[in-house]
Design a protein around this motif. Sequence first.
Motif, PDB file in Angstrom:
ATOM      1  N   LEU A 116      50.718 106.676  31.997  1.00  0.00           N
ATOM      2  CA  LEU A 116      49.441 106.244  31.412  1.00  0.00           C
ATOM      3  C   LEU A 116      49.642 105.919  29.933  1.00  0.00           C
ATOM      4  N   TYR A 164      49.443 105.997  38.774  1.00  0.00           N
ATOM      5  CA  TYR A 164      48.438 107.027  38.457  1.00  0.00           C
ATOM      6  C   TYR A 164      47.040 106.611  38.894  1.00  0.00           C
ATOM      7  N   TRP A 165      46.725 105.295  38.828  1.00  0.00           N
ATOM      8  CA  TRP A 165      45.362 104.897  39.224  1.00  0.00           C
ATOM      9  C   TRP A 165      45.193 104.947  40.739  1.00  0.00           C
ATOM     10  N   PHE A 206      44.458 108.459  41.405  1.00  0.00           N
ATOM     11  CA  PHE A 206      43.060 108.729  41.045  1.00  0.00           C
ATOM     12  C   PHE A 206      42.133 108.220  42.139  1.00  0.00           C
ATOM     13  N   TRP A 252      37.721 114.228  46.796  1.00  0.00           N
ATOM     14  CA  TRP A 252      36.766 115.272  46.404  1.00  0.00           C
ATOM     15  C   TRP A 252      35.336 114.753  46.434  1.00  0.00           C
ATOM     16  N   TYR A 258      32.394 102.773  40.964  1.00  0.00           N
ATOM     17  CA  TYR A 258      33.853 102.779  40.809  1.00  0.00           C
ATOM     18  C   TYR A 258      34.496 101.793  41.785  1.00  0.00           C
ATOM     19  N   ILE A 280      35.826  98.764  39.744  1.00  0.00           N
ATOM     20  CA  ILE A 280      37.224  98.969  39.367  1.00  0.00           C
ATOM     21  C   ILE A 280      38.171  98.716  40.540  1.00  0.00           C
TER      22      ILE A 280
END
Lengths: 289, 305
Positions: A120, A141-142, A145, A152, A196, A200
């Motif tokens: 990152l 990393y994304w 995520f 969750w 999101y 994104i």
Amino acid sequence: MTDSTTNRMRMTQEMTSARIKRFSAVDRVFHLFLMVTFLIQSATGFSRLFFTTTWGKQLGYVFGGYETSLIVHKWVGVFMMIGFVIHTIYLLTRVQWRNLPQSIFGPDSLVPNLNDARHLWQRFRWFFGLGSPPKFDRWTYWEKFDYWAVYWGLPLLAVTGLMIMYPLVTSSLLPGWSLNIALLLHRAEAVLATSYIFIIHFFIGHARPASFPMNEAMFAGSIPLEEALEERPAWVARLAQEGKLALVSSKPPALWYRVVYFVFGYAALACGVYLLINGIIYSGAVRLH
Amino acid sequence: MVNHRSFFMMRTPFRRIVNIWAATALLVQALILPNVLVAQEEVASALRRFKDREVSTGYYEEYEVLPRRQQPLISVPGVRKGTFPYSPTAAQARIRTRLADSHQGIKFYYVLRCEFCHAEETKDIHTVRANLTCRQCHGGEPIASIEHFYSPLNPIRRHAYVCAKCHEGASASFASYVVHEPAAGSIAAKNDFPTLYYSYWFIFLLLVGTLAFFIPHTFLVGVRELIAKAKKTKKDDERHDTGDGEQDAEQADIKRGDEPADRSQDEQNFKQEDIERSDVRDQRRDDGLDDKQDEDDPRDDKRTD
């Protein structure tokens, strides 16, 4: 001819035609299932959230009105919960129990580790021309995520959804005011998830130059080795070093299949963008709780 | 009958006195006692009564009960000083949420509608989505304060008297659901409903934080990749035009999709004459160089044959 040159040549040859497998059929089915259910939940949920606006009412008509869109929402929600349980069981079967630390913290795992923080940081430096782009391994990393956000977010929506689905049962286990909290969290988490995904995730999957017009990996299951070398050099290097490149080689998708998933992918994109734009337009009519 | 007759048989002045007393009594009760006739009827005006229609259709219009007329001479603690006290124990009944008539003493109450004062309370799920009217839970006039001992909304009986009308089997715990919840992020919520307040700020910051990080991040990815792509294209173009002194691409780098993937053997057995260069040859032929080179190229001989 030196060995290194031969190796390089061999690598380049593979690059030009070879494809490398990224997602198994099971992964892709999970993603497809999530796509369909998520869009239905978004549409039915938005039709209820924006019920006081003309758009919300029209959206509700698609599902048979205010009441029946709730029935659809509940059933699809139950399917999602079942999907979540099945996915968790599948996940447990993928863990190498005899080699647990490596399985959880290794580069093939989706569990975030220190490398992700380093990537990152490197990537932010790269954004501003202060360094070279990070050498990603199998998962960026994304992507991690994305995965954990769903992992969750889905139980949170499921628990709060069940609470408001069975308020009498809930109030026998918890104080009745917990329903206020459940309603707030269900709505806010849904807004978070939809915004999101529709902003994104869609941008990363379709609009960024490296993916435009569509990142086919999740449908084709494989990506050209060239693309993998460019985006995930550490992964390809690791596979080459371990001699596993041949194991993950894959055939290119058939043309008819590409046509199908392009049409399907763009239909899903259109649905999401439609919900997003109208959601933003009518956002003044709703509150987060 | 006898009484009536005797009344009419009375002498006129005496009858007048009775009338005057009756009128005075009516006037006094009008000033002190509430209007008994319309008090608890579900009407919006003296002419319109829709309780029957609503009960039969199950559909409640937005109409509310017409408030009863106020008693102008009664004092209301904290609101108005009247000639008569509110009650013998008025000193103890100063809290509006504990009055038998919660709207006691509000000026021009009879022309007001609930939402004129309780605008926020009309925005909850029950009102907006379940289409309930205020009086379906709070009852008709006089609307008792929710803490009043006999109010159906008193927490000791709310679940049975009000909630259970729709939510069959509602318990006291169920009734602790806050219908008119405070704005979740407000100071009022922090004081009255801290769990809601902290839940709200947790999820709100998560929402805003996620988007505030990932939207610029994703935007930067897009811009940076666009720049990288543009640079690469420009570099390729320059190399194409002028050459930059870098080593030329090796044979193996050239993509030949029609050939088998494994060309390593081909590379080792590489021969110059395998490469067909018809364009070069044509060029040479045009330049008049063809004759000299023909001997070198056996395939050319075949063609001329």
